[in-house]
Structure formats: structure tokens, C-alpha cells
Design an enzyme around this catalytic site. Structure first.
Site, short mmCIF file in Angstrom:
data_model
loop_
_atom_site.label_atom_id
_atom_site.label_comp_id
_atom_site.label_asym_id
_atom_site.label_seq_id
_atom_site.Cartn_x
_atom_site.Cartn_y
_atom_site.Cartn_z
CB SER A 227 16.23 11.42 71.17
OG SER A 227 17.25 10.95 72.23
CG MET A 228 12.02 7.53 70.65
SD MET A 228 10.20 6.98 70.63
CE MET A 228 9.59 8.49 69.46
N GLY A 229 16.05 7.82 67.76
CA GLY A 229 16.67 7.41 66.60
C GLY A 229 16.00 7.74 65.46
CB ALA A 230 15.37 5.75 62.37
N GLY A 232 12.33 9.10 65.47
CA GLY A 232 12.12 10.73 65.92
C GLY A 232 12.16 10.70 67.28
N GLY A 258 22.54 13.87 69.90
CA GLY A 258 21.68 14.18 70.83
C GLY A 258 21.78 15.53 71.63
CG ASP A 259 25.57 16.07 73.06
OD1 ASP A 259 25.08 15.43 73.67
OD2 ASP A 259 26.65 15.69 72.66
#
Length: 317
Positions: A227-230, A232, A258-259
Site C-alpha cells: 500500500s502506498m497511500g494516495a 494506491g 490498511g486493515d
């Protein structure tokens, strides 16, 4: 759905998430709380709650402080979650999340948690064996470690889970994550910062992130989700690399995002979705959590609408 759980989450260091909204929060100043709430949390607890929200029968285990267990017990009772937590002496930690809706900033203040002895460790191993014998096929190992627990615990639990013919999903960080990779979990979901920490340098660009994910997994992991935040998330298998790019996110709180992605992965797998649709749905779950205060999800149709807008790009290996 079967009355017996086929997914169980393992949360070794759960938390009560106390979320306070303070418009214009300023460190070193007097701040006034506009709204506040407390939620039973911890990564595995959140995953279980989100899956229950989508109709799954779920079991939870790990360690829970006996002094303030009632907020967790109320959640499990309300959602029909099978409570297999080992109670330990003391209180479960309280983490504070300061949400500033004006600046759209979130400040986390996380406590260390209780200490765990060898007796509690043995009890946990017994609970996991019981759950496996009772029909659980997939275990989610998630979150930080409390005091007294060796950093190799996730590795050892994954080895035991695989020996029972079950799957292991890992969402952890630091030394516990690094050690656990030796056991070859079936799915891992680091964020890009956790992956950078493992590599020892900041990762720049998708190619570096993909190479790092493949390197740390050593070819032992079936699905890697970064996961890379904004920006994607990347969904990486031995044959494919997909980049899922979210659209229309409204960030009220990052708690549980994230969960939610892990829960979306597991729900999508239970539906037999191909990788691209799995990536859309998992990202939709995460977007849904971002729009809620605390570890909660919106209605199913909201998540499905988010998922439908996710753009999937197939990347060259």
C-alpha cells in the site's frame, strides 16, 4: 455462511483507539475537543470486524488485558465474532488519534502495551490449534508485539500454521516482519514505509518498490500487496504486477485503512475473484475506511461504488 469460522485473526498487541477531533490542533497550545470516541482496535481486531461487516463468520485470538476487556467483548458480542483471546494481567493499551479536520492531519500517539509471559504464549498456541481443528483455514497475523514476546513469534506461528495445512496472511513491520518472511507467509501486506525500513533506504518509484517487494519475499510469498497511500497499491504475484489507483478518496481518518485492505483481500478471495477484481475490491475497502472516523466501514454499496472507480494498470515485469 457456515456457523463455524474459517478465518481467524491473531492480534498480539491490541489497542483501544481513542479518537479525538480537534479543529486547528496546535502542539504546545490549549486545544479543545469537538468530538471523541473510543473503539476496540488493533490490526487483527479491525480485520475481523470488517469481515464480519461483510457477513463472514470470524474468530479472534491473541492477548487481551483483563482489566479493560469489556469494550472488546461488547464488539465481539455485537458482531457475532468468536472470542478466543487469551486474557493476561493488566490493561490493554490505549492509543490516541488526534484528527484535525481543518488541516486534514492525523497525529498518532501509540502506547507500548502489556507484558506477556510464557504461560500466556502456551495458551495462545493451544487456541490456534483448537481453531485449526475446528475449521479455520486461514490465519491473519497482524500488528505490533507486546513486551515479553520474541521477535520470531510470527515466524514460529506461521511455521506451525503451515504444518497444520492452513494459510497465513501477515501484516506486520520491523524485525517481527523480517523474521516472519523466512517462513514464507501466503500473503503479505506491507506499506511502502515498512518495506523501505526493511530494505534500509527510501524507495523511489514503482520499479524500486516492486524489486524490493520481490527481494524481501525471496520467492516464498504467493501475493504481495504494497500500500502506498494516495499513490494506491501494488498487487504482485510471480506472474503479474497490478497497480491499483484510487479515485475520489475523502480522508477523515487513516485508522484501519490498511486493515480494511486486508479484509477486502480476504473477502475477494472468498468470492473467487481474479487478481484485477481483487485489487479493485481491496482498494475499495480501504477507501471506505478512510471516509470513517475510527476503525469502521460504510455500507456495502458505498465500498462497491469506490471499487468500481479504481483504475487498474498492468505493469511489465
Amino acid at each position: 455462511m457456515s456457523e463455524r469460522a474459517n478465518i481467524a485473526t491473531i492480534t498480539l498487541n491490541p489497542a483501544i483507539d481513542q479518537t479525538v477531533q480537534i479543529p486547528g490542533f496546535a502542539a504546545g497550545e490549549v486545544n479543545r475537543i469537538a468530538e471523541q470516541q473510543s473503539d476496540a482496535g488493533g490490526k487483527g481486531v479491525n480485520v475481523a470486524s470488517f469481515l464480519s461487516h461483510f457477513g463472514h463468520k470470524i474468530a479472534v485470538t491473541g492477548f487481551l488485558g483483563q482489566d479493560n476487556a469489556s469494550i472488546f467483548e461488547s464488539l465481539f458480542d455485537a458482531q457475532g465474532i468468536d472470542d478466543q483471546f487469551v486474557r493476561v494481567a493488566g490493561a490493554t493499551r490505549v492509543n490516541i488519534k488526534i484528527v484535525d479536520p481543518q488541516k486534514q492531519e492525523i497525529t498518532d500517539i501509540n502506547a507500548p502495551g502489556f507484558a506477556v509471559d510464557t504461560g500466556a504464549m502456551e495458551s495462545l498456541e493451544g487456541r490456534i490449534k483448537h481453531l485449526a481443528a475446528d475449521g479455520v483455514d486461514c490465519f491473519v497475523l497482524a500488528g505490533s508485539l507486546p513486551a515479553g514476546v520474541p521477535t520470531t513469534i510470527y515466524r514460529d506461528l506461521i511455521i506451525a500454521i503451515h504444518a497444520m495445512g492452513k494459510e497465513a496472511v501477515l501484516d506486520a513491520s520491523g524485525m517481527a516482519f523480517k523474521a516472519a518472511l523466512e517462513a514464507g507467509p501466503d500473503i503479505i501486506k506491507p506499506n511502502v514505509d515498512e518495506l523501505s525500513e526493511l530494505i534500509g533506504r527510501k524507495l523511489e518509484g514503482l520499479a524500486e518498490i516492486i524489486d524490493a517487494a520481490r527481494w524481501v519475499s525471496g520467492g516464498k510469498v504467493g501475493l504481495i500487496v504494497v500500500s502506498m497511500g494516495a499513490d494506491g497499491a501494488l498487487f504482485i504475484t510471480d506472474k503479474d504486477v497490478l497497480h491499483a489507483m484510487p479515485k475520489g478518496a475523502v480522508v477523515k481518518s487513516t485508522v484501519g485503512a490498511g486493515d480494511a485492505m486486508v479484509a477486502g483481500l480476504l473477502h475477494g478471495r472468498s468470492e473467487g475473484l481474479p487478481l484485477a477484481d481483487l485489487a479493485r475490491l481491496a482498494t475499495g475497502f480501504s477507501l471506505g475506511a478512510l471516509g470513517e472516523i475510527g476503525p469502521h466501514l460504510p455500507a456495502r454499496e458505498v465500498i462497491e461504488a469506490f471499487a468500481a472507480k479504481v483504475v487498474i494498470e498492468h505493469l511489465e515485469l
